[in-house]
Design a protein around this motif. Structure first.
Motif, PDB file in Angstrom:
ATOM      1  N   TYR A   1      24.762  88.026 -24.034  1.00 40.80           N
ATOM      2  CA  TYR A   1      26.011  87.679 -24.716  1.00 40.80           C
ATOM      3  C   TYR A   1      26.971  86.947 -23.787  1.00 40.80           C
ATOM      4  O   TYR A   1      27.692  86.049 -24.206  1.00 40.80           O
ATOM      5  N   ILE A   2      26.953  87.312 -22.512  1.00 42.05           N
ATOM      6  CA  ILE A   2      27.920  86.747 -21.571  1.00 42.05           C
ATOM      7  C   ILE A   2      27.766  85.224 -21.427  1.00 42.05           C
ATOM      8  O   ILE A   2      28.693  84.537 -21.026  1.00 42.05           O
ATOM      9  N   CYS A   3      26.602  84.681 -21.790  1.00 43.21           N
ATOM     10  CA  CYS A   3      26.408  83.230 -21.728  1.00 43.21           C
ATOM     11  C   CYS A   3      27.391  82.488 -22.624  1.00 43.21           C
ATOM     12  O   CYS A   3      27.585  81.283 -22.469  1.00 43.21           O
TER      13      CYS A   3
ATOM     14  N   GLN B   1      26.626  84.741 -14.669  1.00 38.78           N
ATOM     15  CA  GLN B   1      27.838  85.487 -14.333  1.00 38.78           C
ATOM     16  C   GLN B   1      29.005  84.521 -14.259  1.00 38.78           C
ATOM     17  O   GLN B   1      28.863  83.419 -13.723  1.00 38.78           O
ATOM     18  N   PRO B   2      30.148  84.917 -14.832  1.00 37.20           N
ATOM     19  CA  PRO B   2      31.281  83.991 -14.884  1.00 37.20           C
ATOM     20  C   PRO B   2      31.710  83.515 -13.498  1.00 37.20           C
ATOM     21  O   PRO B   2      31.521  84.201 -12.501  1.00 37.20           O
ATOM     22  N   ARG B   3      32.295  82.306 -13.475  1.00 33.34           N
ATOM     23  CA  ARG B   3      32.811  81.745 -12.231  1.00 33.34           C
ATOM     24  C   ARG B   3      34.301  82.026 -12.104  1.00 33.34           C
ATOM     25  O   ARG B   3      34.971  82.272 -13.104  1.00 33.34           O
TER      26      ARG B   3
ATOM     27  N   SER C   1      27.552  93.875 -20.369  1.00 32.43           N
ATOM     28  CA  SER C   1      28.298  93.686 -19.120  1.00 32.43           C
ATOM     29  C   SER C   1      27.388  92.996 -18.104  1.00 32.43           C
ATOM     30  O   SER C   1      26.252  93.422 -17.906  1.00 32.43           O
ATOM     31  N   CYS C   2      27.881  91.950 -17.473  1.00 35.58           N
ATOM     32  CA  CYS C   2      27.007  91.177 -16.580  1.00 35.58           C
ATOM     33  C   CYS C   2      26.884  91.794 -15.206  1.00 35.58           C
ATOM     34  O   CYS C   2      26.086  91.361 -14.394  1.00 35.58           O
ATOM     35  N   GLY C   3      27.726  92.803 -14.932  1.00 30.54           N
ATOM     36  CA  GLY C   3      27.601  93.521 -13.669  1.00 30.54           C
ATOM     37  C   GLY C   3      28.350  92.914 -12.499  1.00 30.54           C
ATOM     38  O   GLY C   3      28.249  93.411 -11.375  1.00 30.54           O
ATOM     39  N   LYS C   4      29.122  91.877 -12.747  1.00 30.67           N
ATOM     40  CA  LYS C   4      29.778  91.209 -11.625  1.00 30.67           C
ATOM     41  C   LYS C   4      30.964  92.009 -11.077  1.00 30.67           C
ATOM     42  O   LYS C   4      31.181  92.039  -9.874  1.00 30.67           O
ATOM     43  N   CYS C   5      31.739  92.631 -11.972  1.00 27.34           N
ATOM     44  CA  CYS C   5      32.908  93.363 -11.456  1.00 27.34           C
ATOM     45  C   CYS C   5      32.825  94.846 -11.812  1.00 27.34           C
ATOM     46  O   CYS C   5      32.325  95.229 -12.872  1.00 27.34           O
TER      47      CYS C   5
ATOM     48  N   PRO D   1      35.079  97.391 -12.606  1.00 32.89           N
ATOM     49  CA  PRO D   1      35.701  98.095 -13.744  1.00 32.89           C
ATOM     50  C   PRO D   1      34.876  97.978 -15.018  1.00 32.89           C
ATOM     51  O   PRO D   1      34.718  98.955 -15.753  1.00 32.89           O
ATOM     52  N   CYS D   2      34.324  96.811 -15.261  1.00 34.75           N
ATOM     53  CA  CYS D   2      33.525  96.600 -16.469  1.00 34.75           C
ATOM     54  C   CYS D   2      32.131  97.179 -16.301  1.00 34.75           C
ATOM     55  O   CYS D   2      31.626  97.886 -17.182  1.00 34.75           O
ATOM     56  N   ARG D   3      31.508  96.925 -15.174  1.00 38.79           N
ATOM     57  CA  ARG D   3      30.129  97.383 -14.962  1.00 38.79           C
ATOM     58  C   ARG D   3      30.029  98.909 -15.017  1.00 38.79           C
ATOM     59  O   ARG D   3      29.118  99.467 -15.609  1.00 38.79           O
ATOM     60  N   ASP D   4      30.988  99.616 -14.395  1.00 40.80           N
ATOM     61  CA  ASP D   4      30.943 101.080 -14.368  1.00 40.80           C
ATOM     62  C   ASP D   4      31.753 101.713 -15.494  1.00 40.80           C
ATOM     63  O   ASP D   4      31.402 102.774 -15.995  1.00 40.80           O
TER      64      ASP D   4
ATOM     65  N   ARG E   1      41.886  94.268 -15.271  1.00 39.20           N
ATOM     66  CA  ARG E   1      41.349  94.314 -13.912  1.00 39.20           C
ATOM     67  C   ARG E   1      39.954  93.725 -13.827  1.00 39.20           C
ATOM     68  O   ARG E   1      39.251  93.919 -12.839  1.00 39.20           O
ATOM     69  N   THR E   2      39.533  93.075 -14.885  1.00 40.09           N
ATOM     70  CA  THR E   2      38.165  92.572 -14.877  1.00 40.09           C
ATOM     71  C   THR E   2      38.152  91.077 -14.571  1.00 40.09           C
ATOM     72  O   THR E   2      39.151  90.390 -14.713  1.00 40.09           O
ATOM     73  N   PHE E   3      36.976  90.621 -14.196  1.00 36.25           N
ATOM     74  CA  PHE E   3      36.810  89.236 -13.765  1.00 36.25           C
ATOM     75  C   PHE E   3      36.841  88.276 -14.946  1.00 36.25           C
ATOM     76  O   PHE E   3      37.253  87.136 -14.825  1.00 36.25           O
TER      77      PHE E   3
ATOM     78  N   PRO F   1      37.044  88.045 -19.634  1.00 36.45           N
ATOM     79  CA  PRO F   1      37.610  88.779 -20.777  1.00 36.45           C
ATOM     80  C   PRO F   1      36.672  89.776 -21.466  1.00 36.45           C
ATOM     81  O   PRO F   1      37.108  90.478 -22.371  1.00 36.45           O
ATOM     82  N   LEU F   2      35.400  89.867 -21.075  1.00 33.20           N
ATOM     83  CA  LEU F   2      34.509  90.802 -21.772  1.00 33.20           C
ATOM     84  C   LEU F   2      34.999  92.240 -21.635  1.00 33.20           C
ATOM     85  O   LEU F   2      35.050  92.993 -22.607  1.00 33.20           O
ATOM     86  N   GLY F   3      35.379  92.627 -20.436  1.00 30.34           N
ATOM     87  CA  GLY F   3      35.856  93.989 -20.207  1.00 30.34           C
ATOM     88  C   GLY F   3      37.106  94.285 -21.018  1.00 30.34           C
ATOM     89  O   GLY F   3      37.239  95.355 -21.627  1.00 30.34           O
ATOM     90  N   ASP F   4      38.026  93.332 -21.048  1.00 26.31           N
ATOM     91  CA  ASP F   4      39.241  93.499 -21.854  1.00 26.31           C
ATOM     92  C   ASP F   4      38.892  93.645 -23.333  1.00 26.31           C
ATOM     93  O   ASP F   4      39.513  94.430 -24.054  1.00 26.31           O
TER      94      ASP F   4
HETATM   95  S1  SF4 Z   1      34.268  91.764 -17.061  1.00 24.77           S
HETATM   96 FE1  SF4 Z   1      33.171  91.579 -15.072  1.00 24.77          FE
HETATM   97  S2  SF4 Z   1      31.214  92.705 -15.296  1.00 24.77           S
HETATM   98 FE2  SF4 Z   1      32.142  92.462 -17.342  1.00 24.77          FE
HETATM   99  S3  SF4 Z   1      31.089  90.656 -18.132  1.00 24.77           S
HETATM  100 FE3  SF4 Z   1      33.027  89.925 -17.212  1.00 24.77          FE
HETATM  101  S4  SF4 Z   1      32.535  89.438 -15.089  1.00 24.77           S
HETATM  102 FE4  SF4 Z   1      30.817  90.605 -15.906  1.00 24.77          FE
END
Ligand code: SF4
Ligand SMILES: Cc1cc2nc3c(=O)[nH]c(=O)nc-3n(C[C@H](O)[C@H](O)[C@H](O)COP(=O)(O)O)c2cc1C
Ligand code: FES
Lengths: 156, 420
Positions: free
Chosen positions: B167-169, B185-187, B340-344, B346-349, B384-386, B388-391
């Motif tokens: 989905y993150i694509c 993973q987002p830039r 969750s793409c695992g980059k940050c 707060p979202c990954r955990d 606090r996420t990299f 908007p997916l986490g938000d």
């Molecule tokens: S919030 Fe962070 S871990 Fe979640 S999808 Fe975005 S970059 Fe990846």
């Protein structure tokens, strides 16, 4: 070993991009289809050679995307039932349970005759015709028990 | 309202170029090639078109950020990743009117000076990818793609890039990473894609529906477009309705149509007359849900933002009284943690933790304090996420908690569901 047909398809994919690495997703997709639905380590190594990449990098890319079945063979018909919200509102769980009973396997398993693998997936972009599923490349929509029976019967 | 986005989709063989041309297709592109690129950008700005992929950014403004230097290569990437649960509008255009999308892309490429363009289509859309592949071939054969298009000296090549499940694509910079052959993973932004996008070159990323609006803006003019719907959020919009309604489906209506009008007139009302509406998600699962009290809200970017929700992709998910909100929240949150793409951190955990709490609530194993625990987890994720997916995960859950807190509490106190 990749077939000549697969190699040709990968060559064609390379033409789309200014560098070889960009063709890695296409190459892995082609390799997976070539093997009949999943990827072995050797396939990723073959792709790495063609794309002049480090095998670890190919592996990393493949592991990120859910549609690559890495060292996880699937049956001839990979049934993927959507479990997301719009489908759930119209009975996806029921369809999944019915499917498990009909195929006599649990979600995530393959029938002993290797005919079916049953998975659940997130939204497939077909929410107005929920509940729905994908079998290999094809979408089946507005599912009912009866429709599921008919679909399964036709898949040999 | 005259349809422009879905006008062809029910016609026989609507995907064929002859039929598209017969019904007036590719006229706008020929027209556009006679205009100066800057004029086209101005027209799109004047039309008021805002991106249909979710964020609602001004399309003309986005294009105007692309550097004018003709020696720098530029790209257009069409976002056909369509992954926001509830959303299935782009697929209808891709499958049944691919040339409408291609024509919009051609005009866009000419306006921004791009000679190469990619369509990023999600991997599951195999039928759509084949349709696009065929349509591109047809367009080359007719001279709408390739070298010296229609004798104007404009060159354009178009390619399809197929995703493979993530989905993150759909997030625009993750999409670029994916085309370049990396994990999606987002830039970091800035730099924005308009300056340093695909292969480090200036790049515009637009949604399928956004691009499908472009031919009509050229043909009928920006004033025509901006006269439809609210002044600050104009144009036709595809609403994709799913869930508990009599007639789920795609409805092309003026922006600003109310939820009530959409659900009770166009969709024929609730699926079962004895089960009233309980909640409605107005713009894909990232958009906080609204309730029966909000039915007079116009569906447009600003009106929904004012209600604390968002238009997002325009995917309207309708839930009746029988729906368990804890279960709906669980399914939605499970989706976000799965994606969750695992980059940050707060979202990954944080998102899987939320999913675990929601799962035990849903199974009647909730513990006192679980609601507060979720609220504190949300506070630690939000902002606090990299990307908007986490938000999005937090906003969806907060929407459910705000409107249906007592249902969550009931699950904890009685170990079972209030709705059933
Ligand atoms: S919030 Fe962070 S871990 Fe979640 S999808 Fe975005 S970059 Fe990846
Ligand atoms: C997690 C996430 C998922 C997204 N998914 C999509 C998508 O599937 N399709 C889409 O067009 N935009 C999606 N977007 C929005 C894109 O990042 C981008 O804003 C959009 O494609 C820009 O096009 P537009 O201006 O025409 O709307 C997503 C954004 C985020 C943060
Ligand atoms: S929720 Fe099942 S296809 Fe979208």
């Amino acid at each position: 070993m990749l077939s000549d047909k697969a190699k040709k398809e990968i060559e064609a994919a390379l033409k789309k991009y200014p560098n070889k690495r960009s063709a890695v997703m296409d190459a892995l997709r082609i390799a997976q289809a070539d093997r009949g639905g999943h990827l072995e380590r050797s396939d990723m190594e073959d792709v790495a050679v063609i794309l002049e990449m480090n095998p670890v990098e190919v592996n990393e890319a493949a592991a990120f995307y859910t549609m690559y079945n890495i060292q996880k063979p699937v049956g001839r018909h990979h049934i993927q039932v959507c479990r997301n919200i719009s489908c759930s509102l119209l009975g996806a769980e029921h369809i999944i349970k019915y499917m498990e009973r009909s195929l006599n396997i649990k979600t995530g398993e393959t029938t002993p005759d290797n005919r079916f693998t049953l998975s659940t997936v997130e939204c497939l972009g077909s929410c107005g015709t929920a509940p729905m599923m994908q079998v290999n490349d094809d979408y089946f929509e507005n599912l009912t028990e009866q429709k599921v029976d008919e679909i399964i019967k036709k898949l040999v | 309202m005259e349809k422009i986005l879905l006008k062809n989709i029910d016609k026989p063989e609507s995907h064929r170029i002859e039929n598209y041309i017969k019904d007036g297709g590719y006229k706008a592109f020929a027209e556009a090639l006679k205009l100066k690129p800057d004029n086209i950008i101005q027209m799109v700005k004047d039309s008021g078109l805002r991106g249909r992929g979710g964020a609602g950014f001004s399309t003309g403004l986005k294009w105007s950020f692309i550097p004018k230097d003709p020696t720098i290569p530029k790209y257009l990437c069409c976002n056909a990743d369509e992954g926001e649960p509830g959303t299935y509008k782009d697929r209808a255009i891709i499958d049944n009117d691919p040339h409408l999308l291609l024509e919009g892309m051609m005009i866009t490429c000419y306006a921004i000076g791009a000679a190469k363009s990619y369509i990023y289509i999600r991997g599951e859309f195999v039928f759509g990818a084949n349709r696009l592949e065929e349509a591109i071939k047809e367009a080359y054969a007719k001279g709408y793609l390739g070298k010296n298009i229609l004798g104007t000296g404009f060159n354009l090549d178009m390619y399809i890039h197929r995703g493979f499940g993530a989905y993150i694509c759909g997030e625009e910079t993750a999409l670029l990473e994916s085309i370049e052959g990396y994990r999606a993973q987002p830039r970091k932004k800035p730099p924005f894609p308009a300056l340093a996008g695909l292969y480090g070159k200036p790049t515009v990323i637009n949604n399928v529906e956004t691009l499908a609006c472009i031919p009509a803006i050229i043909e009928k003019g920006p004033k025509w477009f901006s006269s439809i719907g609210p002044e600050k959020s104009p144009g036709p919009k595809i609403f994709g309705v799913s869930g508990h309604v009599k007639k789920p489906g795609l409805y092309e209506l003026p922006m600003g149509t109310t939820l009530r009008d959409l659900i009770f007139n166009h969709c024929g009302g609730m699926l079962r007359d004895d089960r009233p509406l309980k909640a409605v998600v107005p713009g894909g699962v990232s958009a906080p849900m609204l309730t029966a009290n909000d039915l007079d809200t116009p569906l447009d970017f600003d009106s929904l933002a004012a209600k604390g929700s968002m238009l997002g992709s325009g995917a309207v998910i309708v839930m009746d009284e029988s729906t368990c909100m804890v279960k709906a929240a669980f399914i939605t949150n499970r989706f976000f943690s799965h994606e969750s793409c695992g980059k940050c951190t707060p979202c990954r955990d944080g998102t899987p933790w939320l999913t675990r709490v929601l799962k035990r609530l849903e199974h009647g194993e909730g513990r006192p304090g679980d609601i507060e625990l979720m609220e504190s987890l949300c506070a630690n994720i939000f902002g606090r996420t990299f990307c908007p997916l986490g938000d999005g995960a937090v906003m969806a859950l907060r929407g459910a908690l705000k409107n249906f807190r007592e249902e969550f509490q009931y699950h904890i106190d009685h170990k079972k569901c209030m709705a059933s």
